[in-house]
Design an enzyme around this catalytic site. Sequence first.
Site, short mmCIF file in Angstrom:
data_model
loop_
_atom_site.label_atom_id
_atom_site.label_comp_id
_atom_site.label_asym_id
_atom_site.label_seq_id
_atom_site.Cartn_x
_atom_site.Cartn_y
_atom_site.Cartn_z
CB SER A 357 41.67 51.07 35.11
OG SER A 357 40.24 50.86 34.69
CG ASP A 471 41.57 49.42 31.96
OD1 ASP A 471 42.53 49.52 32.74
OD2 ASP A 471 40.30 49.41 32.41
#
Length: 598
Positions: A357, A471
Amino acid sequence: MSTRSTPDLHALLEHTAVFGHLKPSQLDALLDEMAWLWLPGGAPLYLRGEESDALYVLKSGSLGVFGVPRMGGAPRMLGVLPAGVTLGEVGLISGEPRTHSVRALRDSEVLRLSRAAFEKLVERHPLAMLGAAQVAVRHLLNDDAPSPPRTFAILPFDVGTDARTFAESLQRELLPWGACALIDAQLGHGRDTDWFTAREAESRFVLYVADGDAQWRRLCRRQADALLLLVDASREPAAWPDPISDRNVPEAATWTRESSAAAEYAHHRPRHLVLRHPPGTFVFGAARAWRAQLEDDELNHHHWRRGDDVARLARLLSGHGTGLVLSGGGARGFAQIGVIQALRESGISIDSVVGTSVGALIGAGVAYEWGDARMREVFRRALVDGKPFSDWTLPLVALTRGARTTLLLREAFGEIDIEDLPVPFACVSADLTLGVTAVHREGLLWRWLRASSAVPGILPPLFHGGHVYVDGAVINNLPTDVLAEAGRGRIIAVDIGADDTLRAGVDEPASPPLPTLWTERRTLHRRPSTFSILVRAGMVNSETGSARRRELADLLLRPDMRDIGFLDWRQFDRAIKIGYRHTRDILRNASVSVQQKP
């Protein structure tokens, strides 16, 4: 066949914890019970799941310990066992099947003591059982874990590649962790196996420089635990001049019992591609082109531009590298910029980076060798001033189009490949198609950073090759396991994740109608925002595994970020200060050094 007692075999057994208690006459009796085995490079000594029917002593050569294969990949090498070690004690005592596979990394000689012979020995000499139990306990506690490779073959692509300069530089950088011998064609000419074995026994590391004829290059490969393939990054990739796999090694008797599995061990030793860049330049795309030419998915690659590149390689090869793991956490991730500044000021060099991320974005800056000022400039422009979530759209896939985020990533990092980053780097995404963690070590950098940061519901997934990527924090928000698997040294992990509580200041089963919301507009903060709910929901599933992954870190940094929300992008400078101060305080009080030098 039984093994004939000789002074060198006596000395070998006397230095083992299992048999060091025995008197010379007892060692003679032991050797009469032991069988001598020769294993060519790549041949298995035993395989995972087999019966534990013998104990072994490695007389010469080296053995690789292999774990469960990666999904769709080759078996993972967990470490190297050098000459003089005993192995198989745990299974022999417990009776449990083999938990790992062990194979010869190069031509090796092994002494084998069967279970029946071992039990006969225990009846006569109970102290031998005590020694075996002590070694078994150390293995179980991992105090006697396999070590990184010790012998390396430096294989230049052609005579125009400066192998000698590289070898001498690598030798200097390895010396802090033990004596390092350098053997070239001139020094090794006419030597027998015993001479090479003696040189390896005298030194912690041995570098074999393949600067001679084809016969000498073959000998260098046979003697090596790992191969260093040295190429000129500026030249056009071409087929390697001699074999770098071991597909054609003659099948020993011990190999034929598992010949169907031999192909997956064709590359049974670590291979490292070292790309020499011309002075003052960097050849983008060279790593990807050479990797494609060599067609080796397990090949590691390193860039050689200057001395500190060789120093980094030495730390990684010797198992003394420092890896950095950066977690996701939205705007809280800016704290990691401060962490990196504090680490640098403490003299800690980062040798590899893995991020997920926002941690992937910042980690890519570290791997790109951006300085502190450059890091602040790029990420302020991209993540604060650039407003990456401002391209709202109808929520067919997500609340935003993702076009602005993609544009900002391409502007920040350009069109380079992950392979072009000077520091080894990987980023993590969640592959929703397969339901697994995807680790990206190659391909366009901005593309996989985009995948790693695609918070479900906020940014649309990355669709690529028929797969759906989101993500990485959805599955793995602290990918220390990715670095631990490589086994290259210490791990510093920064966890600024989502383990705090998402709270609401109201009790309601459904949202009020719009008129009510309008009258309560000044107190809407009592309800978490849509963004906050989506971010939290996207990360919560990875938290169970995060506790285990935190334990893999040698140094775990957890700045207190509770006062900064996931979407508080304007807290850029404050978050950096929190990360910096926390790291500085932890390093000042740390009882265990994380420096590279011993």
